[in-house]
Scaffold this active site. Structure first.
Site, short mmCIF file in Angstrom:
data_model
loop_
_atom_site.label_atom_id
_atom_site.label_comp_id
_atom_site.label_asym_id
_atom_site.label_seq_id
_atom_site.Cartn_x
_atom_site.Cartn_y
_atom_site.Cartn_z
N ASP A 117 0.32 -4.06 -4.03
CA ASP A 117 -0.81 -3.15 -4.16
C ASP A 117 -0.44 -1.72 -3.74
OD1 ASP A 117 -3.28 -3.40 -5.36
OD2 ASP A 117 -4.40 -3.47 -3.48
N HIS B 287 -7.45 -5.21 -0.92
CA HIS B 287 -6.24 -4.47 -0.62
C HIS B 287 -5.53 -4.96 0.63
CE1 HIS B 287 -3.57 -1.05 -0.86
NE2 HIS B 287 -3.92 -0.64 0.36
N SER C 123 0.84 -1.19 0.00
CA SER C 123 0.00 0.00 0.00
C SER C 123 0.88 1.25 0.00
CB SER C 123 -0.95 -0.05 1.20
OG SER C 123 -1.88 0.99 1.18
#
Length: 331
Positions: free
Chosen positions: A161, A237, A134
């Protein structure tokens, strides 16, 4: 004979998981000697030997121990994984996080890690790999692109991600994406792992956790060769985090509420184990190729994507010398 699917199962090494406290600076004991500049969670093989080092950077407002199962999976295949806790709370600017990641890497170079490892386990610090999830993926790119200096050469970059802000034009500083193809020329091969549900809102009032235009697809589009892109179609996610995002026994402390939020905020694909096995296995396959010179596992995934424990909606590889939309990348 080894098969491509082997990396998605735990490796042959037993593993340890250790917390390393942040250094308390004093006149007699500078931080580089006394301990790391940030608290660490270190996953390592238990068997004696020398192992390559991977630095793993947590996602936005997450705790490093939310990834303990993922880190141990990677370690079981013969890697030492160092996961710093970059902050407790943070604003939009990631500059300090990039500097902290560089400081941790430099601490590794100073030899501080050895005392936190099992007996007769040694880190190979000739090169280090950087990875992150992230916002941590953005920070990993920032470090690799030189937004902060570090003394160790980079072997590989893995972004899980990654997210560069809220939307194109609303990137968090420093912006990483340039919106030019093949513009992210990091000094190492890059892997971008994406999720099919990361760009999907959880509900009407909850924006996606990895918004379109600042997520994995754009990061990969901008990566110069060599690079690869794998996307888990039916997962979200945070689905590579621990089943209970609290880490091993005794690690949870005040992270319980935040751990529960990892399921409530982002769109999820359900059970996390398959996604965690996929992400860890993909990381191992990439590291085996670019750190150890053993390409068979990554090549196997490329040739037979169905060996992954999740359905892949994208399996893309950009080799040096390939052409992308008329742009010839250097060999």
């Amino acid at each position: 004979m080894a098969s491509a699917g082997d990396v998605f199962d735990h490796g042959r090494h037993g593993t340890s998981l250790a917390q390393v406290q942040e250094a308390k600076a004093s006149r007699c004991s500078p931080p580089s000697v006394a301990g790391p500049p940030k608290p660490l969670l270190v996953a390592a093989p238990c068997d004696a030997g020398e192992y390559p080092v991977v630095v793993f950077l947590h996602g936005y407002l997450a705790n490093n121990y939310f990834y303990s199962q993922l880190l141990r999976h990677v370690a079981s295949h013969g890697f030492i994984v160092v996961a710093p806790q970059l902050y407790t709370f943070s604003g939009p600017d990631t500059t300090a996080e990039i500097s902290s990641a560089a400081a941790v890497t430099d601490w590794l170079a100073d030899g501080g890690l050895s005392s936190s490892l099992p007996p007769n386990v040694r880190p190979n610090l000739t090169v280090v790999s950087i990875s992150g999830h992230s916002r941590g993926g953005k920070v990993a790119f920032g470090l690799a692109l030189g937004h902060a200096r570090t003394s160790l050469p980079l072997a590989a970059l893995i972004a899980v991600d990654p997210v560069d802000g809220m939307a194109p034009g609303r990137q968090t500083p420093p912006p990483i994406l340039t919106y030019r193809e093949a513009s992210l020329r990091v000094p190492a091969p890059a892997m971008v792992i994406g999720t099919g549900l990361g760009e999907v809102p959880r509900g009407v009032l909850r924006p996606p956790c990895a918004p379109l235009g600042v997520s994995h697809a754009e990061f990969y589009r901008e990566c110069a060769a060599p690079a690869c892109h794998l996307v888990a179609r039916d997962y979200g996610h945070t689905d590579m985090m621990d089943d209970v995002a609290c880490g091993a026994k005794g690690l949870c402390k005040s992270g319980g509420a935040k751990g529960l939020a990892t399921r409530a905020v982002c769109k999820s694909g359900g059970a996390r184990a398959p996604m965690r096995r996929f992400v860890a296995g993909a990381m191992v396959a990439f590291l085996k190729k670019w750190v150890e010179g053993r390409p068979q596992w990554l090549d196997g995934i490329r040739e037979r994507p169905e060996v992954a424990p999740v359905v892949l909606s994208a399996v893309e590889f950009r080799d040096a010398g390939t052409r992308i939309h008329g742009v010839m990348l250097p060999a």
